[in-house]
Design a protein around this motif. Structure first.
Motif, mmCIF file in Angstrom:
data_model
loop_
_atom_site.group_PDB
_atom_site.id
_atom_site.type_symbol
_atom_site.label_atom_id
_atom_site.label_comp_id
_atom_site.label_asym_id
_atom_site.label_seq_id
_atom_site.Cartn_x
_atom_site.Cartn_y
_atom_site.Cartn_z
ATOM 1 N N LEU A 82 39.084 54.462 53.046
ATOM 2 C CA LEU A 82 38.320 54.807 51.849
ATOM 3 C C LEU A 82 39.244 54.823 50.653
ATOM 4 O O LEU A 82 40.440 55.011 50.786
ATOM 5 C CB LEU A 82 37.695 56.202 52.006
ATOM 6 C CG LEU A 82 36.680 56.361 53.121
ATOM 7 C CD1 LEU A 82 36.305 57.828 53.260
ATOM 8 C CD2 LEU A 82 35.445 55.549 52.813
ATOM 9 N N SER A 83 38.663 54.650 49.487
ATOM 10 C CA SER A 83 39.446 54.736 48.245
ATOM 11 C C SER A 83 40.658 53.822 48.293
ATOM 12 O O SER A 83 41.787 54.238 48.048
ATOM 13 C CB SER A 83 39.916 56.172 47.990
ATOM 14 O OG SER A 83 38.820 57.027 48.048
ATOM 15 N N LEU A 84 40.390 52.563 48.587
ATOM 16 C CA LEU A 84 41.497 51.636 48.717
ATOM 17 C C LEU A 84 42.006 51.144 47.376
ATOM 18 O O LEU A 84 43.167 50.799 47.233
ATOM 19 C CB LEU A 84 41.052 50.425 49.550
ATOM 20 C CG LEU A 84 40.570 50.788 50.939
ATOM 21 C CD1 LEU A 84 39.902 49.608 51.591
ATOM 22 C CD2 LEU A 84 41.731 51.266 51.767
ATOM 23 N N CYS A 85 41.093 51.093 46.385
ATOM 24 C CA CYS A 85 41.467 50.514 45.091
ATOM 25 C C CYS A 85 42.744 51.124 44.533
ATOM 26 O O CYS A 85 43.686 50.414 44.214
ATOM 27 C CB CYS A 85 40.338 50.689 44.073
ATOM 28 S SG CYS A 85 38.702 50.423 44.725
ATOM 29 N N VAL B 187 46.140 50.338 46.325
ATOM 30 C CA VAL B 187 46.787 49.066 46.044
ATOM 31 C C VAL B 187 47.283 49.020 44.614
ATOM 32 O O VAL B 187 48.375 48.559 44.330
ATOM 33 C CB VAL B 187 45.794 47.902 46.278
ATOM 34 C CG1 VAL B 187 46.435 46.591 45.938
ATOM 35 C CG2 VAL B 187 45.317 47.906 47.697
ATOM 36 N N ALA B 188 46.447 49.519 43.707
ATOM 37 C CA ALA B 188 46.723 49.304 42.293
ATOM 38 C C ALA B 188 47.855 50.153 41.753
ATOM 39 O O ALA B 188 48.722 49.670 41.054
ATOM 40 C CB ALA B 188 45.461 49.606 41.505
ATOM 41 N N TYR C 218 42.332 54.290 36.271
ATOM 42 C CA TYR C 218 42.066 54.658 37.657
ATOM 43 C C TYR C 218 41.625 56.107 37.782
ATOM 44 O O TYR C 218 40.867 56.452 38.693
ATOM 45 C CB TYR C 218 43.287 54.360 38.519
ATOM 46 C CG TYR C 218 43.584 52.889 38.511
ATOM 47 C CD1 TYR C 218 44.582 52.364 37.698
ATOM 48 C CD2 TYR C 218 42.810 52.018 39.258
ATOM 49 C CE1 TYR C 218 44.796 51.006 37.650
ATOM 50 C CE2 TYR C 218 43.030 50.660 39.214
ATOM 51 C CZ TYR C 218 44.018 50.155 38.408
ATOM 52 O OH TYR C 218 44.228 48.814 38.352
ATOM 53 N N LEU D 66 38.078 56.125 37.340
ATOM 54 C CA LEU D 66 37.325 55.536 38.446
ATOM 55 C C LEU D 66 37.227 56.445 39.660
ATOM 56 O O LEU D 66 36.557 56.097 40.626
ATOM 57 C CB LEU D 66 37.979 54.218 38.866
ATOM 58 C CG LEU D 66 37.905 53.118 37.812
ATOM 59 C CD1 LEU D 66 38.584 51.877 38.314
ATOM 60 C CD2 LEU D 66 36.463 52.816 37.475
ATOM 61 N N ALA E 181 34.019 56.926 41.452
ATOM 62 C CA ALA E 181 33.437 56.016 42.427
ATOM 63 C C ALA E 181 34.153 56.074 43.769
ATOM 64 O O ALA E 181 33.808 55.325 44.666
ATOM 65 C CB ALA E 181 33.456 54.588 41.882
ATOM 66 N N ALA F 45 34.746 56.696 47.298
ATOM 67 C CA ALA F 45 33.834 57.063 48.369
ATOM 68 C C ALA F 45 34.267 58.343 49.042
ATOM 69 O O ALA F 45 33.454 59.141 49.495
ATOM 70 C CB ALA F 45 33.782 55.926 49.377
ATOM 71 N N PRO G 94 50.514 42.505 42.487
ATOM 72 C CA PRO G 94 49.260 42.859 43.152
ATOM 73 C C PRO G 94 49.240 42.460 44.623
ATOM 74 O O PRO G 94 48.881 43.260 45.477
ATOM 75 C CB PRO G 94 48.208 42.050 42.383
ATOM 76 C CG PRO G 94 48.799 41.795 41.074
ATOM 77 C CD PRO G 94 50.271 41.846 41.201
ATOM 78 N N PHE H 109 48.519 44.668 48.521
ATOM 79 C CA PHE H 109 47.692 44.373 49.687
ATOM 80 C C PHE H 109 48.533 44.341 50.953
ATOM 81 O O PHE H 109 48.174 44.923 51.975
ATOM 82 C CB PHE H 109 47.010 43.015 49.517
ATOM 83 C CG PHE H 109 45.846 43.043 48.579
ATOM 84 C CD1 PHE H 109 45.907 42.396 47.359
ATOM 85 C CD2 PHE H 109 44.681 43.710 48.917
ATOM 86 C CE1 PHE H 109 44.827 42.416 46.491
ATOM 87 C CE2 PHE H 109 43.600 43.733 48.054
ATOM 88 C CZ PHE H 109 43.675 43.087 46.834
ATOM 89 N N ILE I 73 49.616 47.922 52.125
ATOM 90 C CA ILE I 73 48.581 48.719 52.785
ATOM 91 C C ILE I 73 48.311 48.174 54.182
ATOM 92 O O ILE I 73 48.183 48.932 55.150
ATOM 93 C CB ILE I 73 47.283 48.710 51.961
ATOM 94 C CG1 ILE I 73 47.544 49.222 50.552
ATOM 95 C CG2 ILE I 73 46.227 49.554 52.632
ATOM 96 C CD1 ILE I 73 47.970 50.645 50.521
#
Lengths: 211, 278, 285
Positions: A27-30, A33-34, A105, A108, A111, A113, A178, A182, A185
């Motif tokens: 969950l909450s992967l954004c 990575v960022a 972020y 965000l 959003a 989850a 970026p 990925f 993770i």
């Protein structure tokens, strides 16, 4: 859910490994990575999420009797948005340099989850104190994830830690980009799986997060 | 006001005959630096277009900036700058490819990984998302421009935008259920998932922070949706193939998906230098 | 790893009845009102703090760039553009309007005791115009120590905002990047000393024609550039003047020629425009 809420120590620690929100629950992967290009950024965002998580879980648990089940999702969302905005304002006012990097972020977090799912799965059905501890556990797990990824990327990608250069070259610059996020993770997830295997647990079948 | 076109970094094409006009009465300025004149060096009839003139200037002109050319004697002014269609296309391309929301800005990942195990789910989500992103971007812009900004309530952005999305998703769900039940059976689940998609909140937030105009906002929304759909499709193609490949147990599932995503992100880096203007 | 842990549960219950709808609406409205009230209250605290911090940081940057002593001050001059494309300047004391040829047309004293926002509103009310830019003057008494001009350029990804600092004789004191959205490690390196300090110590004319080259930055010059910042320019320049003369180019950041060129072009344009304007304003300041 269980009839008796799990013990405090379980609540506080399961978020760290067995139910780590990023590496196990996916969950909450954004942000993972960022924002993990450096330990400092990951730390600040992790702390922000920690507070939003704890406060939201607490609020949901305190008001659970007053929240009409039919509108619980919008109400949870508003609660989260409220705390996120509070966090956003405080960061912008008192930690401007961090805010420049993680500002978008933070907004965000609404959003994410993970926060709403904790509220729905746990805080809505459990008393205030255990809900708070559950929030703490998940928040800590998220923070740990951010620190792990951030440390990996900053150390190997930039040769520094928390801004202090440890080596005077950039070993694997790719990790700062970026794409590197990925890869990081993915690798750490595989690592968690491997540790799980070593502990004797069977691996979950090939999953896809939200399946 | 008519439009004139930039021919190169130092030349402008005007669709009137300016060869009889004394050069020193021609005034060229950049819109925000209008108190400083850009010197006109030469005026010549255009070789390609009848009755048109090519103006050569001393400074290097920026294709993305707006300029004004006035000829006092003729009482005419021309506007020079990127047209609305160019702005739209470049914003859409930028949001879809150059700054792809998944591979460059890493947003929407939760849903991204969940939905890309199969091509069908990916396409379903892609289509639904593009529509919702466009509509919510549009409505959010209207709300921000006509309500939040004038009343200086910008700090309510987050609540307002997520509210718009939630209402839109709920409304779409109900409408779709009534009008086209078959479509609803197919796409309904994706609608619900969209609310936890970071991108859907990021788009109006970005538009608001850039004080983007109407055209720019809807172009960004469309580009974001298309870019996301593209990312979903590509990823699902790759993952379907990888499902059948011998992947080490610890990597099976999400870890290898992340590695694949990383490879895609690397390739999208190639779009970084894409520029529409010279 | 169970699937769908973050999904919203699908709403399988029957649609709400009329009474339910009313209860739901009231409930949601109350929650929204409480949230908005809480946020509004917090906003009234944090917004002033945010603005103050922003201003404080800006002032610190400006003072460092111009080496303004404790007894000196920084004045902000804002530039506006009217609809018929005439320039209007708001100095601490006056609102000055120029005609199309840049000759001073109107001069009005600014009312005392207005805060920044009110001054801006007053100026735009007196002379209908929009804000387009600003610059700062560092002064000690009546002597001008230098100027800092705010400029904007389009970088690799998005707009880059920066300060260009000059002394009274139009020699550059430095460049400071304020805002950018470039990639970290690539275009993002423009904020690092080894890039932005390459402008310091050169005359405006030299910067006007300077080229950006892809040659590598030699280690000694890089070390020298990195030392400017901790060492103020007045101490750094005598030590490195000869070296500065040997490097008459801007060395681009590895892998980010476009960002490097964008900043250079932006600095060149900002200086050129500023010099033209300063001619007209000399008397007013």
């Amino acid at each position: 859910m269980s009839v008796t809420p799990p013990t405090v120590s379980v609540l506080l620690t399961r978020g760290l490994f067995s139910e780590n929100p990023v590496f196990r629950l996916a969950l909450s992967l954004c942000p993972a990575v960022a924002v993990t290009t450096a330990v400092e950024n990951g730390l600040m965002l992790g702390i922000a999420v920690f507070f939003v998580q704890v406060l939201s879980s607490m609020t949901a648990s305190i008001f659970k009797k007053w929240i009409n089940p039919k509108i619980r999702i919008p109400v949870y969302t508003i609660i989260i948005a409220l705390w996120v905005t509070v966090m956003d304002m405080l960061l912008a006012a008192y930690f401007p340099s961090t805010y420049e990097k993680v500002g978008l972020y933070v907004k965000l977090i609404v959003a994410f989850a993970i926060i709403i799912s904790r509220m729905e799965l746990f805080a809505a059905k459990n008393p205030v104190l255990p809900s708070t501890f559950d929030g703490v556990g998940m928040g800590l797990g998220f923070l740990l994830a951010m620190l792990l990824a951030g440390a990996f990327r900053e150390l190997l990608g930039n040769g520094s830690f928390f801004g202090y250069p440890l080596v005077h070259f950039q070993p694997l610059f790719l990790l700062v980009l970026p794409a590197g996020g990925f890869f990081t993770i993915g690798l750490i997830m595989a690592l968690f799986n491997w540790v799980d295997l070593l502990r004797g647990n069977t691996l979950p079948k090939a999953s896809g997060g939200h399946g | 006001m008519d439009n004139a076109k930039l021919l190169s970094k130092t030349q402008i094409l005007v669709d009137s005959d300016l060869t009889r006009v004394p050069m020193h009465t021609l005034k060229l300025v950049q819109q925000d630096e209008a108190d400083i004149q850009i010197p006109v060096v030469a005026v010549a009839p255009s070789a390609d277009a009848e009755g048109a003139t090519v103006i050569t200037v001393a400074d290097k002109l920026d294709a993305e900036a707006h300029y004004l050319l006035s000829a006092r004697e003729l009482g005419k002014t021309w506007a020079i700058g990127p047209s609305i269609t160019t702005l739209m296309i470049s914003t859409i391309l930028s949001a879809a490819l150059i700054n792809n929301f998944v591979f460059t800005r890493y947003l929407g990942l939760c849903v991204f990984f969940g939905v890309t195990r199969k091509k069908d789910t990916a396409i379903g989500m892609g289509v639904t998302f593009t529509v919702v992103a466009f509509l919510s971007g549009l409505i959010s812009w209207l709300f921000h421009h006509f309500a939040l900004a004038p009343l200086k309530l910008e700090f309510l952005q987050i609540i307002a935008f997520i509210g718009v999305v939630a209402c839109l998703v709920q409304a779409s769900d109900s409408i779709l259920r009534k009008i086209r039940p078959t479509l609803h059976r197919k796409f309904g689940i994706y609608l619900v998932l969209i609310t936890t998609n970071c991108i859907i909140l990021a788009v109006p937030l970005l538009n608001a922070s850039k004080h983007a105009g109407f055209v720019e906002s809807i172009s960004l929304s469309m580009g974001a949706g298309l870019g996301f759909a593209l990312a979903l499709f590509l990823m699902s193609c790759a993952r379907e193939k990888v499902e059948l490949a011998p992947v080490p147990p610890v990597f099976r599932g999400l870890p290898v998906a992340f590695i694949i995503a990383g490879l895609f992100a690397l390739s999208f880096l190639g779009f970084s230098g894409l520029k529409l203007f010279f | 790893m169970s699937g769908c842990q973050g999904c919203k549960p699908k709403n399988l219950s029957p649609p709400p009845s009329g009474r339910d709808l009313v209860k739901i609406t009231i409930g949601l409205t109350i929650v929204c009102l409480i949230s908005a009230a809480l946020l509004g209250g917090l906003y009234s605290f944090t917004e002033p703090a945010k603005l103050r911090n922003g201003k404080a940081r800006e002032a610190a940057t400006l003072r460092a760039l111009l080496e303004v002593p404790e007894t000196g001050r920084i004045e902000e001059i804002r530039r506006y553009l009217t609809n018929d494309l005439r320039a209007v300047y708001l100095t601490p004391k006056f609102l000055i309007g120029l005609d199309e040829n840049g000759i001073e047309k109107t001069r009005e004293p600014v009312p005392e005791g207005l805060d920044e926002q009110k001054r801006d509103e007053w100026a735009r009310a007196r002379q209908p115009s929009r804000y387009v830019g600003r610059f700062f003057v560092g002064k000690q008494g009546e002597q001008v120590l230098g100027y800092v001009v705010e400029g904007v350029t389009t970088g690799y990804k998005a707009k880059v905002r920066f300060f260009v600092a000059m002394d009274g004789q139009m020699n550059l004191r430095g460049v400071e990047i304020l805002e950018h959205e470039e990639d970290p490690g690539l275009g993002g390196e423009i904020v690092k000393r080894y890039f932005k300090n390459q402008f310091a110590g050169r005359s405006a004319d030299e910067v006007q024609g300077i080229q950006v080259v892809k040659d590598p930055l030699v280690a000694e010059w890089k070390a020298a550039l990195e030392s400017l910042g901790p060492t103020p320019l007045s101490a750094w320049l005598p030590q490195h003047r000869e070296e500065l003369g040997r490097h008459k180019v801007i060395y681009a950041i590895t892998g980010s020629t476009i960002s490097s060129q964008a900043v250079t072009t932006g600095v060149q344009k900002t200086i050129a425009n500023f010099r033209k304007r300063l001619e007209l304003l000399k008397g007013a300041l």
